[in-house]
Write an enzyme that holds these catalytic residues in place. Sequence first.
Site, PDB file in Angstrom:
ATOM      1  N   ASP A 159       0.851  -1.191   0.000  1.00 18.33           N
ATOM      2  CA  ASP A 159       0.000   0.000   0.000  1.00 18.33           C
ATOM      3  C   ASP A 159       0.889   1.244   0.000  1.00 18.33           C
ATOM      4  O   ASP A 159       1.948   1.249  -0.624  1.00 18.33           O
ATOM      5  CB  ASP A 159      -0.914  -0.052   1.242  1.00 18.33           C
ATOM      6  CG  ASP A 159      -2.239   0.663   1.021  1.00 18.33           C
ATOM      7  OD1 ASP A 159      -2.225   1.902   0.939  1.00 18.33           O
ATOM      8  OD2 ASP A 159      -3.282  -0.012   0.938  1.00 18.33           O
ATOM      9  N   HIS A 184      -3.410   5.871   3.976  1.00 22.48           N
ATOM     10  CA  HIS A 184      -4.226   4.762   3.473  1.00 22.48           C
ATOM     11  C   HIS A 184      -3.636   3.419   3.894  1.00 22.48           C
ATOM     12  O   HIS A 184      -4.367   2.504   4.318  1.00 22.48           O
ATOM     13  CB  HIS A 184      -4.313   4.845   1.944  1.00 22.48           C
ATOM     14  CG  HIS A 184      -5.223   3.841   1.314  1.00 22.48           C
ATOM     15  ND1 HIS A 184      -4.780   2.605   0.902  1.00 22.48           N
ATOM     16  CD2 HIS A 184      -6.540   3.889   1.010  1.00 22.48           C
ATOM     17  CE1 HIS A 184      -5.790   1.941   0.366  1.00 22.48           C
ATOM     18  NE2 HIS A 184      -6.865   2.693   0.428  1.00 22.48           N
ATOM     19  N   SER A 234     -11.119  -1.158  -0.816  1.00 25.46           N
ATOM     20  CA  SER A 234      -9.846  -1.076  -0.088  1.00 25.46           C
ATOM     21  C   SER A 234      -9.937  -1.663   1.308  1.00 25.46           C
ATOM     22  O   SER A 234      -8.964  -2.226   1.811  1.00 25.46           O
ATOM     23  CB  SER A 234      -9.398   0.378   0.054  1.00 25.46           C
ATOM     24  OG  SER A 234      -8.602   0.807  -1.008  1.00 25.46           O
TER      25      SER A 234
END
Length: 404
Positions: free
Chosen positions: A146, A188, A351
């Site tokens: 990520d 994120h 996600s």
Amino acid sequence: MPEETAFPNPWALDPRIRRTGDTYYFAGELLVASQDVPRVDALLGPVRTLRTADDDPLTGFVTRIAVPGGDDGDETDLPSLVSSMRSLPQGPRVGLNHAFAVNTAGPITGQPKLHGGLASDPLPVPDQPRAGETTPCRPVRVAVIDTGFDPAALTMPVFGKPFKHHGHELDRVYLDPAARRIGLMGGHGTATAGVVARYARNCELMSIQVLSVDGITDEVNLAAGILRARDAGAEIITMSLGGVFEGDTPPVALEMVLDSLPAETVVVAAAGNVASATPNFYPASRPGVISVAAVDTTGPVAAPAGFSNTGNWITACAPGVRVHLPYVSGTWDHGTQPLTFAGQVAWSGTSFATPYVAARIAAATTAGQSCRDAADLLLKALSDPFPGYGRYLAAPDGFVHPAP
């Protein structure tokens, strides 16, 4: 269904990115299977190899080559060039350097219909009690590929003892560290890692940084990140990212690297977020990958999330709307108004359904059992109430944040 938002188009933030159809790629370069470079030399003339380091981890897999424009200064039409080379008898294994992006996505104003963007702006929320955190099991090594990990998050209880860390590559997080101005997708990776940490408490977590603070990467960096996860002994690899590939041939570098993984390695990937049945959303659509769609559980009855991709290639689905996650602290000002965060967020997208499936597989893996076998047993025990979205893995109370 989450509200539409109007933050910047991330594809426009990198001037090297080009588009053909629903495929995004990097201009001026191609990826060639290393054994086929002499053939491409013969077709194009001597090629210039592009390398990021002398110890390039992709050596032996693929070579990145420069493709200059024509004498008139026009850019070479790389999709047409790739197609023409592939059509030759025994044509070389060659492809675009595809672009990939995070899958916190859904309909977004003014953005191309590929990854979409955020299903909602990230929403600041207070912490809340949660149920359903897993009991300790075999210490499975899980790699989250990520944006990386914010080291400040190590003070959060979810990442504290007895949880185990195997090492984290760092998330840049901020566009302006002094003002704590969070990048478009800064944090994120911390959020997705938090799902694994919360629901697979005895795993060994590692973070692999491939996505920029804007949430974009290229095929070369993604492939290299997968190799780092493999070489660190990852048994489960989770990727909340994806992209559409051009033509009928999957991305060259990623195919070769994923083929190199041990047979028992489990790869979990987001199915994408544009309410599409596209069969070439990669890596989720690759055979053997556990592809994860999103379900909306914020209403009176669970239903497929309006932004989630669908198709008979999708393996599983899990809640993905207003998921309550650990996050970074600072100001996110990419939407209609600045938002201030203090380490907690409610966020939507495949996600966040994806690492939950990965966590549940890790938590289900018993002593002496492979993650592949645990995944098969877990998924076979689930029902499929939403045709085209895979088998449904429900989450416990507290996984999503209550609607306001």
